[in-house]
Design a protein around this motif. Structure first.
Motif, PDB file in Angstrom:
ATOM      1  N   GLY A 272      -7.072  22.331 -38.518  1.00 14.72           N
ATOM      2  CA  GLY A 272      -8.158  23.297 -38.619  1.00 14.72           C
ATOM      3  C   GLY A 272      -8.136  23.946 -39.978  1.00 14.72           C
ATOM      4  O   GLY A 272      -7.109  24.457 -40.424  1.00 14.72           O
ATOM      5  N   GLY A 273      -9.260  23.908 -40.713  1.00 15.64           N
ATOM      6  CA  GLY A 273      -9.335  24.546 -42.011  1.00 15.64           C
ATOM      7  C   GLY A 273      -8.326  23.986 -42.994  1.00 15.64           C
ATOM      8  O   GLY A 273      -8.134  22.772 -43.108  1.00 15.64           O
ATOM      9  N   ILE A 274      -7.621  24.893 -43.696  1.00 12.84           N
ATOM     10  CA  ILE A 274      -6.663  24.471 -44.708  1.00 12.84           C
ATOM     11  C   ILE A 274      -5.450  23.797 -44.072  1.00 12.84           C
ATOM     12  O   ILE A 274      -4.629  23.195 -44.773  1.00 12.84           O
ATOM     13  N   THR A 346       2.704  10.001 -26.473  1.00 15.02           N
ATOM     14  CA  THR A 346       2.057  10.464 -27.701  1.00 15.02           C
ATOM     15  C   THR A 346       2.666  11.774 -28.182  1.00 15.02           C
ATOM     16  O   THR A 346       2.913  12.693 -27.400  1.00 15.02           O
ATOM     17  N   GLN A 347       2.911  11.855 -29.488  1.00 17.96           N
ATOM     18  CA  GLN A 347       3.383  13.089 -30.114  1.00 17.96           C
ATOM     19  C   GLN A 347       2.193  13.775 -30.784  1.00 17.96           C
ATOM     20  O   GLN A 347       1.397  13.128 -31.479  1.00 17.96           O
ATOM     21  N   VAL A 348       2.089  15.103 -30.587  1.00 13.69           N
ATOM     22  CA  VAL A 348       0.978  15.878 -31.134  1.00 13.69           C
ATOM     23  C   VAL A 348       1.486  16.736 -32.290  1.00 13.69           C
ATOM     24  O   VAL A 348       2.483  17.449 -32.146  1.00 13.69           O
ATOM     25  N   TYR A 349       0.795  16.674 -33.421  1.00 12.88           N
ATOM     26  CA  TYR A 349       1.097  17.530 -34.570  1.00 12.88           C
ATOM     27  C   TYR A 349      -0.170  18.288 -34.931  1.00 12.88           C
ATOM     28  O   TYR A 349      -1.243  17.692 -35.089  1.00 12.88           O
ATOM     29  N   ALA A 350      -0.042  19.610 -35.059  1.00 14.42           N
ATOM     30  CA  ALA A 350      -1.217  20.450 -35.298  1.00 14.42           C
ATOM     31  C   ALA A 350      -0.895  21.523 -36.321  1.00 14.42           C
ATOM     32  O   ALA A 350       0.213  22.067 -36.366  1.00 14.42           O
ATOM     33  N   CYS A 351      -1.891  21.830 -37.163  1.00 13.73           N
ATOM     34  CA  CYS A 351      -1.751  22.900 -38.141  1.00 13.73           C
ATOM     35  C   CYS A 351      -3.127  23.513 -38.346  1.00 13.73           C
ATOM     36  O   CYS A 351      -4.130  22.796 -38.473  1.00 13.73           O
ATOM     37  N   GLY A 352      -3.178  24.838 -38.358  1.00 15.69           N
ATOM     38  CA  GLY A 352      -4.462  25.495 -38.529  1.00 15.69           C
ATOM     39  C   GLY A 352      -4.372  26.972 -38.234  1.00 15.69           C
ATOM     40  O   GLY A 352      -3.289  27.549 -38.139  1.00 15.69           O
ATOM     41  N   PRO A 353      -5.516  27.626 -38.047  1.00 12.84           N
ATOM     42  CA  PRO A 353      -5.535  29.070 -37.802  1.00 12.84           C
ATOM     43  C   PRO A 353      -4.940  29.409 -36.438  1.00 12.84           C
ATOM     44  O   PRO A 353      -4.844  28.546 -35.554  1.00 12.84           O
ATOM     45  N   PRO A 354      -4.517  30.661 -36.245  1.00 15.96           N
ATOM     46  CA  PRO A 354      -3.863  31.047 -34.992  1.00 15.96           C
ATOM     47  C   PRO A 354      -4.677  30.736 -33.747  1.00 15.96           C
ATOM     48  O   PRO A 354      -4.123  30.293 -32.736  1.00 15.96           O
ATOM     49  N   GLU A 377       2.528  23.860 -36.846  1.00 21.95           N
ATOM     50  CA  GLU A 377       2.935  24.632 -38.020  1.00 21.95           C
ATOM     51  C   GLU A 377       1.962  25.794 -38.176  1.00 21.95           C
ATOM     52  O   GLU A 377       0.746  25.605 -38.258  1.00 21.95           O
ATOM     53  N   HIS A 378       2.537  26.995 -38.217  1.00 20.74           N
ATOM     54  CA  HIS A 378       1.743  28.212 -38.312  1.00 20.74           C
ATOM     55  C   HIS A 378       1.768  28.738 -39.736  1.00 20.74           C
ATOM     56  O   HIS A 378       2.805  28.740 -40.398  1.00 20.74           O
ATOM     57  N   PHE A 379       0.609  29.233 -40.197  1.00 20.06           N
ATOM     58  CA  PHE A 379       0.524  29.857 -41.504  1.00 20.06           C
ATOM     59  C   PHE A 379       0.605  31.378 -41.421  1.00 20.06           C
ATOM     60  O   PHE A 379       0.831  32.041 -42.423  1.00 20.06           O
ATOM     61  N   CYS A 428      10.727  33.081 -45.908  1.00 24.74           N
ATOM     62  CA  CYS A 428       9.572  33.889 -45.517  1.00 24.74           C
ATOM     63  C   CYS A 428       9.973  35.159 -44.770  1.00 24.74           C
ATOM     64  O   CYS A 428       9.296  36.175 -44.836  1.00 24.74           O
ATOM     65  N   GLU A 429      11.080  35.101 -44.011  1.00 23.76           N
ATOM     66  CA  GLU A 429      11.564  36.196 -43.170  1.00 23.76           C
ATOM     67  C   GLU A 429      10.475  36.684 -42.221  1.00 23.76           C
ATOM     68  O   GLU A 429      10.382  37.863 -41.887  1.00 23.76           O
ATOM     69  N   SER A 430       9.657  35.746 -41.771  1.00 26.90           N
ATOM     70  CA  SER A 430       8.572  36.038 -40.829  1.00 26.90           C
ATOM     71  C   SER A 430       8.570  35.080 -39.647  1.00 26.90           C
ATOM     72  O   SER A 430       7.607  35.031 -38.894  1.00 26.90           O
ATOM     73  N   GLY A 431       9.634  34.261 -39.533  1.00 24.39           N
ATOM     74  CA  GLY A 431       9.705  33.338 -38.412  1.00 24.39           C
ATOM     75  C   GLY A 431       8.866  32.101 -38.562  1.00 24.39           C
ATOM     76  O   GLY A 431       8.585  31.418 -37.570  1.00 24.39           O
ATOM     77  N   LEU A 432       8.465  31.775 -39.811  1.00 24.96           N
ATOM     78  CA  LEU A 432       7.565  30.646 -40.016  1.00 24.96           C
ATOM     79  C   LEU A 432       8.215  29.436 -40.676  1.00 24.96           C
ATOM     80  O   LEU A 432       7.781  28.315 -40.457  1.00 24.96           O
ATOM     81  N   CYS A 433       9.263  29.661 -41.499  1.00 22.46           N
ATOM     82  CA  CYS A 433       9.724  28.557 -42.349  1.00 22.46           C
ATOM     83  C   CYS A 433      10.989  27.871 -41.853  1.00 22.46           C
ATOM     84  O   CYS A 433      11.257  26.729 -42.219  1.00 22.46           O
TER      85      CYS A 433
END
Length: 479
Positions: A272-274, A346-354, A377-379, A428-433
């Motif tokens: 989704g998006g970027i 099937t394995q699902v990979y997703a990245c996009g807005p919350p 993967e969350h931004f 990141c110290e935000s639980g993302l990386c």
């Protein structure tokens, strides 16, 4: 020390029955622990067979052992090498390797050349021509470097407008050298020197951007795509500013906390998006591997969606576009059902807005999708400041040393470890990386990160120290 260390393996005796990765090891078993193999683990080191002294985790090697079995003499050895190299470089600054063929000591545990021939011109020794050089002192530090201090310089080779509000940057090494290889899902950190955080007024210079393109393609360049976020923390505003071709940048990485399973029987890729940046690389890699896949790409409008023409040319009918202003939206529950019917594994990979990722996770839970079959993967972090009136303090035991630390209700585990002098990598110290991951030996973890899968959380063998906490009053960590 990592790439071709002097210690290849250690012999050990199992003191009790244990199971390692499903393999039973009875008490009394004789083990050969091949640390040289661990030093080339592709899950730990990107492009592990490349010698890259600028990788930010270069010091994570096992050559000195690990944990309670780490070599007691390692610091003495570093001190000795520091004195030796300083003195040697001062006395023989023109020393060079002689042309030779190397032969190695025939030993399964230790590795090293039998001979190392060097040459120099005695007439050029400092005591004969420049006595002052012999007395000169050149500071030299040997030891572990701070991860955030290990950077590499690149220059901007090309700037492209990929879509409304999306800028593409092609980065190359200054002298045109090859750059370390990367795998689909990897990212680099870019130093955005003038990026100020409007919330705090301070400078928060490092931002992470997924590598896009072909992981097996251009070996001399990295490509990233940056979405302009006016209300962001400043990184995208700076990268959308008056940058010029030829301008230098500093980066760290590449690193991969969103690694694609290249053994998967089939892939469902959702962007989704970027969020298309890592997903596009996965689709490219899946095509190269011959893995069955479909790519679903959602956006608000066609004008805001990057890479569409290239994706159409590369993936054809396997690319499905869902454009809101055209009245098409992805039915995520239906996509999961169709994928399971075509291939249950099937394995699902997703990245996009919350919103997209939350909807996908809810659909997967409602459809009883396997916990280890969905990777996101969350931004954007959902963490808030710790509230001492809600949180509780807990105790942490460090198994390797027997030390016990107290983590206050308003303190992160990462903060408590650092206050006690325990060096823990973080970013990141935000639980993302995933940079601040620590091993858990015992205890119930309150996972708050956006990195671990449901299966990894249930196994409770690891946690992110920047955000996750103990559910009860005590944890035992493998530190």
């Amino acid at each position: 020390m990592r790439h071709d260390g002097s210690v290849a393996a250690w012999r050990r005796l199992a003191t009790r029955d244990v199971v390692i990765d499903g393999v039973p090891v009875p008490a009394g078993s004789k083990l050969l622990i091949v640390s040289a193999s661990g030093n080339h683990d592709e899950r730990r080191f990107e492009d592990p067979d490349a010698l890259d002294i600028r990788r930010d985790n270069a010091t994570d090697h096992l050559t000195f052992g690990h944990g309670a079995h780490q070599c007691l003499g390692r610091e003495l050895a570093r001190m000795e090498m520091q004195v030796f190299i300083q003195t040697f470089a001062r006395r023989l600054p023109q020393l060079r390797l002689a042309e030779q063929r190397f032969s190695y000591v025939p030993n399964t545990s230790f590795r090293g050349p039998e001979h190392l021939w060097v040459e120099w011109d005695p007439a050029r020794n400092p005591e004969r021509c420049e006595p002052a050089l012999r007395r000169a002192q050149t500071p030299l530090r040997i030891g572990q470097s701070l991860p955030k201090s290990v950077t590499r310089q690149v220059v901007i080779d090309r700037i492209t407008d990929l879509a409304d509000g999306v800028r593409g940057l092609r980065l190359v090494a200054p002298a045109g050298q090859t750059l370390p290889r990367w795998t689909a899902g990897a990212h680099i950190d870019v130093e955005c020197a003038a990026a100020a955080d409007p919330a705090s007024g301070g400078v928060v210079p490092w931002r992470s951007y997924s590598l896009c393109g072909d992981p097996d393609g251009d070996a001399v360049a990295y490509e990233i795509a940056v979405l302009h976020e006016a209300e962001g923390r400043g990184g995208s505003r700076w990268l959308h500013g008056p940058l010029r071709v030829g301008e230098p940048l500093h980066i760290r990485g590449p690193r991969n906390h969103f690694r694609m399973d290249e053994q998967a029987k089939a892939l469902l890729l959702i962007a989704g998006g970027i969020g298309i940046t890592p997903i596009a690389a996965m689709a490219q890699r899946a095509k190269s591997l011959g893995t069955p896949y479909t790519l679903h790409y959602s956006g608000r409008s066609s004008a805001t969606m990057a890479f569409v023409d290239g994706l159409k040319a590369l993936h054809g009918a396997l690319l499905k576009l869902h454009v809101s202003d055209r009245g098409t939206r992805a039915d995520l529950a239906a996509l999961l059902m169709q994928a399971r019917q075509a291939e249950p594994a099937t394995q699902v990979y997703a990245c996009g807005p919350p919103g997209l990722l939350q909807t996908l996770e809810a659909a997967a839970q409602a459809g009883s999708w396997p916990a280890d079959g969905l990777h996101s993967e969350h931004f954007v972090s959902i963490l808030t400041a710790l509230d001492a009136s809600v949180e509780h303090a807990f105790e942490v035991e460090l198994a390797d040393t027997g030390r016990t630390l107290q983590v206050a209700a308003d303190q992160t585990l990462l903060g408590a470890l650092r206050a006690a002098g325990v060096a823990i990598r973080s970013d990141c110290e935000s639980g993302l990386c995933g940079s601040c991951e620590v091993p858990v030996l015992h205890g119930d973890v309150d996972h708050r990160d956006r990195v671990l899968t449901a299966a990894e959380r249930a196994a409770a063998r690891t946690m992110m120290s920047c955000c996750s906490r103990a559910r009860d009053t005590r944890l035992v960590l493998g530190l």
